[in-house]
Design a protein around this motif. Sequence first.
Motif, mmCIF file in Angstrom:
data_model
loop_
_atom_site.group_PDB
_atom_site.id
_atom_site.type_symbol
_atom_site.label_atom_id
_atom_site.label_comp_id
_atom_site.label_asym_id
_atom_site.label_seq_id
_atom_site.Cartn_x
_atom_site.Cartn_y
_atom_site.Cartn_z
ATOM 1 N N LEU A 110 -2.508 -2.739 -8.987
ATOM 2 C CA LEU A 110 -1.434 -2.269 -8.102
ATOM 3 C C LEU A 110 -0.488 -1.334 -8.854
ATOM 4 C CD1 LEU A 110 -0.697 -5.582 -6.155
ATOM 5 C CD2 LEU A 110 -1.786 -3.514 -5.237
ATOM 6 N N GLU A 111 -0.211 -1.689 -10.105
ATOM 7 C CA GLU A 111 0.665 -0.806 -10.897
ATOM 8 C C GLU A 111 0.012 0.568 -11.078
ATOM 9 O OE1 GLU A 111 0.706 -1.278 -14.993
ATOM 10 O OE2 GLU A 111 2.583 -0.175 -15.280
ATOM 11 N N ARG A 112 -1.287 0.564 -11.356
ATOM 12 C CA ARG A 112 -1.971 1.853 -11.546
ATOM 13 C C ARG A 112 -2.064 2.624 -10.226
ATOM 14 N NH1 ARG A 112 -7.338 0.833 -14.044
ATOM 15 N NH2 ARG A 112 -7.530 3.092 -13.928
ATOM 16 N N ILE A 113 -2.151 1.907 -9.119
ATOM 17 C CA ILE A 113 -2.127 2.590 -7.818
ATOM 18 C C ILE A 113 -0.794 3.331 -7.664
ATOM 19 C CG2 ILE A 113 -1.958 2.167 -5.322
ATOM 20 C CD1 ILE A 113 -4.171 0.019 -5.684
ATOM 21 N N GLY A 114 0.285 2.675 -8.058
ATOM 22 C CA GLY A 114 1.606 3.324 -8.025
ATOM 23 C C GLY A 114 1.645 4.569 -8.906
ATOM 24 N N ASP A 115 1.056 4.464 -10.103
ATOM 25 C CA ASP A 115 1.008 5.628 -11.016
ATOM 26 C C ASP A 115 0.276 6.807 -10.378
ATOM 27 O OD1 ASP A 115 2.266 4.211 -13.002
ATOM 28 O OD2 ASP A 115 0.423 3.703 -14.095
ATOM 29 N N LEU A 116 -0.845 6.494 -9.736
ATOM 30 C CA LEU A 116 -1.665 7.574 -9.170
ATOM 31 C C LEU A 116 -0.986 8.199 -7.954
ATOM 32 C CD1 LEU A 116 -5.155 5.956 -9.701
ATOM 33 C CD2 LEU A 116 -4.327 8.046 -10.749
ATOM 34 N N ALA A 117 -0.312 7.364 -7.144
ATOM 35 C CA ALA A 117 0.451 7.916 -6.016
ATOM 36 C C ALA A 117 1.523 8.860 -6.569
ATOM 37 C CB ALA A 117 1.075 6.801 -5.186
ATOM 38 N N THR A 118 2.118 8.470 -7.700
ATOM 39 C CA THR A 118 3.121 9.320 -8.345
ATOM 40 C C THR A 118 2.495 10.633 -8.828
ATOM 41 O OG1 THR A 118 4.304 7.340 -9.023
ATOM 42 C CG2 THR A 118 4.854 9.366 -10.182
ATOM 43 N N ASN A 119 1.312 10.539 -9.437
ATOM 44 C CA ASN A 119 0.593 11.771 -9.842
ATOM 45 C C ASN A 119 0.410 12.716 -8.659
ATOM 46 O OD1 ASN A 119 0.206 10.747 -12.363
ATOM 47 N ND2 ASN A 119 -2.036 10.714 -12.283
#
Lengths: 217, 217
Positions: free
Chosen positions: B188-197
């Motif tokens: 979930l944290e990495r999903i947040g990172d990718l949405a930010t990208n």
Amino acid sequence: MLEQEVTSLKRKLIEYAALVEKMIDKSIKGLLNKDKNLFFEVRDKDEPRANDFEIELEDLCTVIIAKYQPAAKDLRTIMRVSQMNNDLERLADLAVNIVESGLILVEKPPLKPLIDIPHMARIASKMVKDSIDSFTNEDPILAKDVCKRDQTIDDLKDQVMRELITYMMSDVSSIERAFQLIRIANSLERIGDLATNICEDVIYIVEGKTIKHGKAE
Amino acid sequence: MLEQEVTSLKRKLIEYAALVEKMIDKSIKGLLNKDKNLFFEVRDKDEPRANDFEIELEDLCTVIIAKYQPAAKDLRTIMRVSQMNNDLERLADLAVNIVESGLILVEKPPLKPLIDIPHMARIASKMVKDSIDSFTNEDPILAKDVCKRDQTIDDLKDQVMRELITYMMSDVSSIERAFQLIRIANSLERIGDLATNICEDVIYIVEGKTIKHGKAE
């Protein structure tokens, strides 16, 4: 000339890759030798340089395409270089992940079984080295060999996980350290994945075949 | 015409994004409702489609550039679309990671504290939705808002980790399940990172400013 620019683009990518390879090696060496200085180097000195490289390379790809309007073949090569650039950034991030776990572990008494983590680390690091060599020397045979090793590292990770979970269960005080080791094992597995991605791009560039997602087209 | 091709490229990317958004939602819903069918849908039906989308979009980017030799501005847009395409593939992989953990969890008695995971999941899923909306509507204000939320999800993850480790320590039989929940929290944290990208790419496309790695240039 386009050819010269592509050559210098590739050279820059190899320079970036050499930095990232060193970051991974330092993060692993730091872990095995409990050497905080190596961790700080990776996190505070190398990581910002890696980010600069990525931005510079992304820009260079765009500039070359805009200036030379290369035909499909060269264009595909440049687009793949841009993908590899992206993968190198992710590899650099993974080195930093290992460093972060390492910095936590180094403050605690050592957990006896590093289990197969040093073994995983050696394979992962060699995969990265060979993926870059396969690009430098345009060597699809080496690239394919790297792709094959990915299964070994995946299997090792599963084994490490199982052992660490068993270890956690038998000794509650090991949980936090074991957890950091799991995080490291995960990072090593992803390093193997990314080396494989790079090799798939090398195979594409040299042979013109896409083998992403395990399907040839 | 180039303009039409770029529009249809964007439309295809939005279609891909909609699929990936659904994959993430299904993986989370499957987890909350212990619904194996949703897991199988994501893994066996959606994931292969996502891979096809990625290959098709990558190809489309190259073909448009080769055919129209766009000037730097359009070219940069297309290069960013290609990056977003890459990020969407990684998001799809993360949905599959959640599904894999979910499939293990569903076979075991429920672990009482899902803790803040449903909360994290809601934020992550909304970030993905909004990142795609910000692209569809060329809305940099929404994109910047998504970037700000990334800190919240990082903080929540740290909290979830701490709580799960404590939980593991107090109840050894929870370790394996808690471990899968940690894996989900990481995804979930990495999903947040990718949405930010993706949002950083949207801001770049609309405003022409790079804000990658937290540095504006």
